[in-house]
Design an enzyme around this catalytic site. Structure first.
Site, mmCIF file in Angstrom:
data_model
loop_
_atom_site.group_PDB
_atom_site.id
_atom_site.type_symbol
_atom_site.label_atom_id
_atom_site.label_comp_id
_atom_site.label_asym_id
_atom_site.label_seq_id
_atom_site.Cartn_x
_atom_site.Cartn_y
_atom_site.Cartn_z
ATOM 1 C CD GLU A 1 -25.647 -22.214 49.110
ATOM 2 O OE1 GLU A 1 -24.517 -23.533 48.046
ATOM 3 O OE2 GLU A 1 -26.531 -20.940 48.483
ATOM 4 C CD GLU B 1 -48.875 -20.891 46.727
ATOM 5 O OE1 GLU B 1 -48.161 -21.982 46.783
ATOM 6 O OE2 GLU B 1 -48.605 -19.375 46.333
#
Length: 303
Positions: free
Chosen positions: A118, A87
């Site tokens: 992860e 963004e």
């Protein structure tokens, strides 16, 4: 202490005594009970504002020197980092490389869960190397628990490469030893035990909003409270750019549109062209002279 005992002692994995009866509530009460927990999120973020400000100053310093802001996270945390990075381009016309996000498991993990990715520090190390981190950059590790191996690996490698390091967590952790700044917004046990996409994720989103937005303002990407570096890449953003130009210059819509077109869709340049009565090249030279600060360029004495 066993892994299970250590895991259960994490604040983000604790059971919330206020929500032990979730499965017995009717729908409206269920919604109210869970939403009530969200009121604590903003308070948790407020408590770490000094650390956030410290991080903003650090990021601003590195970006002014040509560095980059790189987020590393797994699951929700990784997706939030990618969202924030993505963004920045339309909001501030930043280069796509300036703010980036990496997620454990790669691009596919943005859309489909890849939780096992992860668990290995080496995956974070690989992504830090792929990012080509250097002494100019800032690496931000995002991990609700503060113990995600992927994030630890990325931050450890980032530190080794000389990058500034920042941790965004929701429980006290050893990441403090790896980081120049640690931001720990303690949001407490989730309404749904361990679902850190909820309160912890909301706090992380608030913090990342502050890190990127405040940094970009420090870099001259705003005038007053207007996003004067907005990239008019859609109808909505084009209208926003016209509105911003008109608001600052008091020009008509037609004049604002003509200036935006002449500036090649750069609102700052369009504003300077109107306010200072300059051509595009002159406006560009003036803005460059004052480091991209529209305010300084508007206040600059006439030659």
């Amino acid at each position: 202490m066993s892994i299970t005992e250590e895991f259960n002692r994490l604040i983000t994995e604790g059971r919330n005594p206020k929500t032990l009866d979730l499965d017995l509530l009717d729908t409206e009460d269920l919604v109210r009970r869970i939403q009530a927990e969200d009121f604590s999120v903003a308070e948790a973020v407020e408590k770490v504002l000094p650390q956030i400000a410290q991080a903003v100053d650090l990021i601003t310093q590195r970006l002014k020197s040509g560095g980059r802001l790189i987020y590393f996270g797994a699951g929700t945390s990784g997706r939030l980092g990618i969202l924030d990075a993505t963004e920045c381009v339309p909001t501030f016309s930043s280069e796509p490389e300036q703010v980036q996000g990496f997620i454990a498991g790669g691009k596919e993990a943005v859309f489909r869960s890849s939780e096992g990715a992860e668990d290995l520090e080496e995956n974070g190390v690989k992504d830090a190397i792929t990012a080509k981190l250097s002494t100019k950059d800032v690496a931000v590790g995002i991990a609700a628990s503060g113990r995600t191996p992927y994030v630890i690996g990325a931050l450890r490698k980032a530190k080794e490469l000389g990058s500034a390091t920042i941790a965004v967590t929701n429980t006290p952790s050893s990441l403090t030893n790896l980081c120049d700044v640690t931001i720990t917004a303690i949001t407490g046990p989730e309404a749904l035990t361990g679902s850190t996409r909820m309160k912890a994720g909301s706090a992380q989103k608030m913090i990342l909003n502050l890190l990127s937005t405040c940094t970009m303002i420090r870099l001259g990407k705003a005038y007053e409270n207007l996003m004067v570096d907005v990239k008019p890449a859609s109808v909505k953003l084009h209208e926003r750019a016209i509105s911003i130009i008109s608001t600052i210059t008091n020009a008509s819509r037609q004049t604002a549109e003509e200036a935006l077109s002449a500036s090649q869709n750069r609102p700052k340049i369009a504003i300077l062209m109107i306010k200072r009565k300059l051509n595009k090249a002159q406006a560009e030279e003036l803005l460059t002279k004052y480091g991209g600060s529209l305010r300084k360029a508007l206040l600059a004495p006439d030659n």
